[in-house]
Every structure is written in C-alpha cells, then in structure tokens.
Write an enzyme that holds these catalytic residues in place. Structure first.
Site, PDB file in Angstrom:
ATOM      1  N   ARG A   1     -40.582  20.299 -27.160  1.00 49.30           N
ATOM      2  CA  ARG A   1     -41.828  19.999 -27.863  1.00 49.30           C
ATOM      3  C   ARG A   1     -42.713  21.197 -28.199  1.00 49.30           C
ATOM      4  O   ARG A   1     -43.291  21.219 -29.291  1.00 49.30           O
ATOM      5  CB  ARG A   1     -42.608  18.928 -27.093  1.00 49.30           C
ATOM      6  CG  ARG A   1     -41.958  17.552 -27.233  1.00 49.30           C
ATOM      7  CD  ARG A   1     -42.436  16.586 -26.189  1.00 49.30           C
ATOM      8  NE  ARG A   1     -41.982  16.962 -24.852  1.00 49.30           N
ATOM      9  CZ  ARG A   1     -42.291  16.302 -23.751  1.00 49.30           C
ATOM     10  NH1 ARG A   1     -43.074  15.245 -23.817  1.00 49.30           N
ATOM     11  NH2 ARG A   1     -41.816  16.684 -22.582  1.00 49.30           N
TER      12      ARG A   1
ATOM     13  N   ASP B   1     -25.853  18.296 -24.143  1.00 50.38           N
ATOM     14  CA  ASP B   1     -26.394  17.847 -22.846  1.00 50.38           C
ATOM     15  C   ASP B   1     -26.032  16.380 -22.639  1.00 50.38           C
ATOM     16  O   ASP B   1     -26.872  15.491 -22.775  1.00 50.38           O
ATOM     17  CB  ASP B   1     -27.916  18.064 -22.862  1.00 50.38           C
ATOM     18  CG  ASP B   1     -28.550  17.803 -21.506  1.00 50.38           C
ATOM     19  OD1 ASP B   1     -27.815  17.747 -20.503  1.00 50.38           O
ATOM     20  OD2 ASP B   1     -29.790  17.666 -21.464  1.00 50.38           O
ATOM     21  N   LEU B   2     -24.763  16.145 -22.301  1.00 51.41           N
ATOM     22  CA  LEU B   2     -24.255  14.766 -22.197  1.00 51.41           C
ATOM     23  C   LEU B   2     -24.296  14.236 -20.765  1.00 51.41           C
ATOM     24  O   LEU B   2     -24.100  13.045 -20.541  1.00 51.41           O
ATOM     25  CB  LEU B   2     -22.822  14.690 -22.742  1.00 51.41           C
ATOM     26  CG  LEU B   2     -22.657  15.112 -24.199  1.00 51.41           C
ATOM     27  CD1 LEU B   2     -21.197  14.993 -24.630  1.00 51.41           C
ATOM     28  CD2 LEU B   2     -23.545  14.278 -25.119  1.00 51.41           C
ATOM     29  N   LYS B   3     -24.499  15.114 -19.802  1.00 54.11           N
ATOM     30  CA  LYS B   3     -24.599  14.723 -18.375  1.00 54.11           C
ATOM     31  C   LYS B   3     -23.466  13.756 -17.989  1.00 54.11           C
ATOM     32  O   LYS B   3     -23.698  12.648 -17.513  1.00 54.11           O
ATOM     33  CB  LYS B   3     -25.964  14.112 -18.079  1.00 54.11           C
ATOM     34  CG  LYS B   3     -27.132  15.083 -18.301  1.00 54.11           C
ATOM     35  CD  LYS B   3     -28.445  14.501 -17.802  1.00 54.11           C
ATOM     36  CE  LYS B   3     -29.598  15.481 -17.884  1.00 54.11           C
ATOM     37  NZ  LYS B   3     -30.047  15.769 -19.263  1.00 54.11           N
ATOM     38  N   LEU B   4     -22.238  14.218 -18.197  1.00 49.14           N
ATOM     39  CA  LEU B   4     -21.065  13.370 -17.931  1.00 49.14           C
ATOM     40  C   LEU B   4     -20.939  13.070 -16.433  1.00 49.14           C
ATOM     41  O   LEU B   4     -21.143  13.946 -15.591  1.00 49.14           O
ATOM     42  CB  LEU B   4     -19.793  14.065 -18.437  1.00 49.14           C
ATOM     43  CG  LEU B   4     -19.779  14.406 -19.929  1.00 49.14           C
ATOM     44  CD1 LEU B   4     -18.527  15.214 -20.284  1.00 49.14           C
ATOM     45  CD2 LEU B   4     -19.855  13.143 -20.781  1.00 49.14           C
ATOM     46  N   HIS B   5     -20.579  11.822 -16.114  1.00 51.78           N
ATOM     47  CA  HIS B   5     -20.469  11.398 -14.703  1.00 51.78           C
ATOM     48  C   HIS B   5     -19.560  10.171 -14.654  1.00 51.78           C
ATOM     49  O   HIS B   5     -19.987   9.068 -14.968  1.00 51.78           O
ATOM     50  CB  HIS B   5     -21.879  11.052 -14.167  1.00 51.78           C
ATOM     51  CG  HIS B   5     -21.906  10.784 -12.701  1.00 51.78           C
ATOM     52  ND1 HIS B   5     -23.080  10.526 -12.027  1.00 51.78           N
ATOM     53  CD2 HIS B   5     -20.937  10.759 -11.770  1.00 51.78           C
ATOM     54  CE1 HIS B   5     -22.820  10.338 -10.731  1.00 51.78           C
ATOM     55  NE2 HIS B   5     -21.517  10.468 -10.566  1.00 51.78           N
ATOM     56  N   ASP B   6     -18.296  10.397 -14.265  1.00 46.50           N
ATOM     57  CA  ASP B   6     -17.329   9.290 -14.188  1.00 46.50           C
ATOM     58  C   ASP B   6     -16.171   9.778 -13.317  1.00 46.50           C
ATOM     59  O   ASP B   6     -16.251  10.849 -12.724  1.00 46.50           O
ATOM     60  CB  ASP B   6     -16.860   8.905 -15.609  1.00 46.50           C
ATOM     61  CG  ASP B   6     -16.482   7.424 -15.720  1.00 46.50           C
ATOM     62  OD1 ASP B   6     -15.697   6.960 -14.864  1.00 46.50           O
ATOM     63  OD2 ASP B   6     -16.966   6.765 -16.637  1.00 46.50           O
TER      64      ASP B   6
ATOM     65  N   THR C   1     -11.472  10.504 -16.564  1.00 44.39           N
ATOM     66  CA  THR C   1     -12.287  10.092 -17.713  1.00 44.39           C
ATOM     67  C   THR C   1     -13.163  11.242 -18.201  1.00 44.39           C
ATOM     68  O   THR C   1     -13.310  11.459 -19.413  1.00 44.39           O
ATOM     69  CB  THR C   1     -13.152   8.873 -17.320  1.00 44.39           C
ATOM     70  OG1 THR C   1     -12.273   7.813 -16.949  1.00 44.39           O
ATOM     71  CG2 THR C   1     -14.029   8.409 -18.466  1.00 44.39           C
TER      72      THR C   1
ATOM     73  N   LYS D   1     -30.120  22.455 -28.360  1.00 43.52           N
ATOM     74  CA  LYS D   1     -29.640  21.487 -27.376  1.00 43.52           C
ATOM     75  C   LYS D   1     -29.675  20.088 -27.973  1.00 43.52           C
ATOM     76  O   LYS D   1     -30.696  19.644 -28.491  1.00 43.52           O
ATOM     77  CB  LYS D   1     -30.512  21.506 -26.113  1.00 43.52           C
ATOM     78  CG  LYS D   1     -29.955  20.605 -25.006  1.00 43.52           C
ATOM     79  CD  LYS D   1     -30.873  20.501 -23.813  1.00 43.52           C
ATOM     80  CE  LYS D   1     -31.929  19.455 -23.999  1.00 43.52           C
ATOM     81  NZ  LYS D   1     -31.742  18.230 -23.215  1.00 43.52           N
TER      82      LYS D   1
ATOM     83  N   THR E   1     -34.998  15.377 -12.366  1.00 46.40           N
ATOM     84  CA  THR E   1     -36.392  15.586 -11.953  1.00 46.40           C
ATOM     85  C   THR E   1     -37.180  14.276 -11.958  1.00 46.40           C
ATOM     86  O   THR E   1     -38.292  14.223 -11.448  1.00 46.40           O
ATOM     87  CB  THR E   1     -37.099  16.611 -12.862  1.00 46.40           C
ATOM     88  OG1 THR E   1     -36.925  16.208 -14.221  1.00 46.40           O
ATOM     89  CG2 THR E   1     -36.530  18.004 -12.668  1.00 46.40           C
TER      90      THR E   1
ATOM     91  N   ASP F   1     -34.844  16.773 -29.940  1.00 47.19           N
ATOM     92  CA  ASP F   1     -34.994  15.375 -29.522  1.00 47.19           C
ATOM     93  C   ASP F   1     -35.682  14.564 -30.626  1.00 47.19           C
ATOM     94  O   ASP F   1     -36.851  14.191 -30.505  1.00 47.19           O
ATOM     95  CB  ASP F   1     -35.800  15.301 -28.212  1.00 47.19           C
ATOM     96  CG  ASP F   1     -35.089  16.016 -27.069  1.00 47.19           C
ATOM     97  OD1 ASP F   1     -33.858  15.876 -26.956  1.00 47.19           O
ATOM     98  OD2 ASP F   1     -35.765  16.712 -26.289  1.00 47.19           O
TER      99      ASP F   1
ATOM    100  N   ARG G   1     -43.360  25.559 -20.247  1.00 43.46           N
ATOM    101  CA  ARG G   1     -44.521  25.536 -21.135  1.00 43.46           C
ATOM    102  C   ARG G   1     -45.027  26.953 -21.352  1.00 43.46           C
ATOM    103  O   ARG G   1     -45.221  27.684 -20.387  1.00 43.46           O
ATOM    104  CB  ARG G   1     -45.637  24.689 -20.517  1.00 43.46           C
ATOM    105  CG  ARG G   1     -45.362  23.190 -20.570  1.00 43.46           C
ATOM    106  CD  ARG G   1     -45.302  22.682 -22.008  1.00 43.46           C
ATOM    107  NE  ARG G   1     -44.817  21.298 -22.119  1.00 43.46           N
ATOM    108  CZ  ARG G   1     -43.553  20.952 -22.316  1.00 43.46           C
ATOM    109  NH1 ARG G   1     -42.602  21.863 -22.407  1.00 43.46           N
ATOM    110  NH2 ARG G   1     -43.211  19.689 -22.424  1.00 43.46           N
TER     111      ARG G   1
HETATM  112  O1  C5P Z   1     -40.561  19.034 -22.482  1.00 41.68           O
HETATM  113  P1  C5P Z   1     -39.635  19.568 -23.548  1.00 41.68           P
HETATM  114  O2  C5P Z   1     -39.798  18.851 -24.862  1.00 41.68           O
HETATM  115  O3  C5P Z   1     -39.715  21.071 -23.694  1.00 41.68           O
HETATM  116  O4  C5P Z   1     -38.195  19.224 -22.999  1.00 41.68           O
HETATM  117  C1  C5P Z   1     -37.070  19.819 -23.562  1.00 41.68           C
HETATM  118  C2  C5P Z   1     -35.821  19.173 -23.042  1.00 41.68           C
HETATM  119  O5  C5P Z   1     -35.665  19.382 -21.671  1.00 41.68           O
HETATM  120  C3  C5P Z   1     -35.767  17.667 -23.282  1.00 41.68           C
HETATM  121  O6  C5P Z   1     -34.514  17.395 -23.906  1.00 41.68           O
HETATM  122  C4  C5P Z   1     -35.863  17.078 -21.915  1.00 41.68           C
HETATM  123  O7  C5P Z   1     -35.066  15.931 -21.781  1.00 41.68           O
HETATM  124  C5  C5P Z   1     -35.377  18.187 -21.016  1.00 41.68           C
HETATM  125  N1  C5P Z   1     -36.063  18.195 -19.716  1.00 41.68           N
HETATM  126  C6  C5P Z   1     -35.328  18.081 -18.568  1.00 41.68           C
HETATM  127  N2  C5P Z   1     -35.925  18.100 -17.344  1.00 41.68           N
HETATM  128  C7  C5P Z   1     -37.255  18.228 -17.248  1.00 41.68           C
HETATM  129  C8  C5P Z   1     -38.026  18.356 -18.412  1.00 41.68           C
HETATM  130  C9  C5P Z   1     -37.395  18.330 -19.652  1.00 41.68           C
HETATM  131  O8  C5P Z   1     -34.100  17.972 -18.634  1.00 41.68           O
HETATM  132  N3  C5P Z   1     -37.820  18.261 -16.053  1.00 41.68           N
END
Ligand code: C5P
Length: 225
Positions: free
Chosen positions: A206, A60-65, A69, A33, A116, A11, A176
């Site tokens: 992270r 991780d594009l989370k496609l929704h249409d 499409t 990812k 989430t 990210d 974590r």
């Molecule tokens: O928190 P962290 O940096 O480890 O997140 C890694 C990836 O997981 C990020 O791309 C974030 O968008 C995704 N993520 C998620 N749902 C969560 C927490 C993080 O999809 N509850």
C-alpha cells in the site's frame, strides 16, 4: 535478479490495475509480489501478463499440503519462472524438501513460519505451546534444515533469524516508510531498518501501490536504502 530489494505487492482484484501500478513504479522496484487472491482470480494468464513487465515475480502462494501434492504444484508453476515461491513451514520437512527439489534452479523457495494474524491463544487452540517468537525460530530452523532458501518473517524478527541463519534469504513484509502516517502501527519497522537487520527482500504494498504517485513513493523508499 536485480539488486533493488523492494518487491511491490500487487494486491488488486483487477489485472489491468495491477499491471498499470507496476508499470508506474517499475524503475524503482526489484520485483513484484502476486498473492493467492491474484493467482486464484487470474491464474497463469495473469502471471504471464505481469511477466511482460520484465520484472522478477514472487508468487506468494503459501503452499501447504502433502509432499507429493506440493511438489506437483511447484512443477505446475515452473513454466511461470517465479523468482520466489512461498510454502508453509508447518507442512513439515518432507514437504519442504520435495518443494525445493521440484522448484526451478533459479527459484528461491521460502517458508512462511507463523502467520502474523495468529497469536499465542490461536497457537494454544491448535495444540502448540509456547510463545509465537519461539515457534517462528523453531520453524525457521526446520526450514533451514530442510534445504529451503529462507523464510518470511516480520521486521521485528529478522535480526534474530539473520543471527541464526547468516545466508538465509529473508523476506520481510509489513513495512512502513519513516514518513508514512503510522496510524495504529506505532511499532512499524521502516524498509531501511529491515534491510539493516538482514532482510534480503522488502515486500511493500500500500505505501507504494495506493500512493497518489506510485513512482515517486517507490523512488523515495529506494533512496532510503
Ligand atoms: O501492508 P502492505 O500493503 O505493505 O502489505 C504488503 C503485502 O505484505 C501484502 O500482500 C500483505 O498480505 C503482506 N503482509 C504480510 N504480513 C504482514 C503484513 C503484510 O504477509 N504482517
């Protein structure tokens, strides 16, 4: 696909940074990812650059249409040979069936159930009654019955989903390491706990990507699995 279940979330707004971080952690991760932000900024070119690392790619594009499409989008990313692609389960059965049919043979198509970021109040505002957990389980069943490979869920839900869908490919983010400073995340699940509960893929961002030494951080997490 390698057996290491760790997928490093890249990210970063800059392509060069994303590649440099992945390069450092490469020996201790199973894949990377790339999210919607990365794809919108860098497109096919960016994915192909990351591909040069030789690691499996989770788009991780989370496609929704509408089904047509989404199927077209799946075909358009086919050349990128993603190992995993996400769609939204809320897109419905026909959309998920068509997404899977349009995907490459070696591509796992997994459904996002409930983001989430949404709680019971947000669900009610969109006309969905009940608890978030019920909605997650309902959409997981729908994804399974639509022929998808699995779903994305949290470390708190993966055990229940695994019990319901034994051979489901379960992707778990929001983890974590045990020694990380928890801050406000008192209920954080560790990579090992998620793995033991049935996770197939551990998405970690992270704790590795922002570590002073990404290779050491990834190696330490890998050693716990
Ligand atoms: O928190 P962290 O940096 O480890 O997140 C890694 C990836 O997981 C990020 O791309 C974030 O968008 C995704 N993520 C998620 N749902 C969560 C927490 C993080 O999809 N509850």
């Amino acid at each position: 696909m390698t057996t290491n279940p760790i997928y490093l979330a890249l990210d970063f707004p800059r392509l060069e940074t994303a590649i440099a971080v992945a390069q450092k952690a490469k020996a201790h991760i199973g894949g990377v990812k790339l999210g919607l932000e990365f794809f919108c900024a860098h497109g096919h070119h960016g994915v192909l650059e990351v591909h040069k690392l030789g690691l499996p790619i989770f788009l991780d594009l989370k496609l929704h249409d509408i089904p047509n499409t989404v199927a077209g989008a799946m075909q358009a990313i086919h050349v990128l040979e993603p190992a995993i692609v996400t769609v939204h389960a809320a897109g419905g059965r026909a959309m998920m069936e068509d997404a899977k049919a349009a995907a490459g043979e070696n591509c796992k198509v997994v459904a996002v159930t409930l983001l989430t970021s949404l709680d019971g109040g947000d669900m009610a505002a969109t006309g969905i009654s009940g608890q978030p957990q019920d909605q997650v389980m309902r959409l997981a069943e729908l994804a399974r019955d639509s022929g998808l490979d699995g779903i994305v869920c949290s470390g708190h839900e993966v055990g229940a989903v695994h019990a319901m869908w034994r051979d489901g490919f379960l992707v778990v983010p929001g983890l974590r390491p045990a020694d990380a400073s928890l801050g406000d995340q008192k209920r954080a699940v560790t990579p090992r706990q998620a793995r033991d509960a049935g996770a197939s893929v551990l998405v970690i961002g992270r704790p590795i990507a922002r570590a002073e030494d990404p290779a050491a951080a990834a190696r330490a997490i890998e050693a716990t699995l």
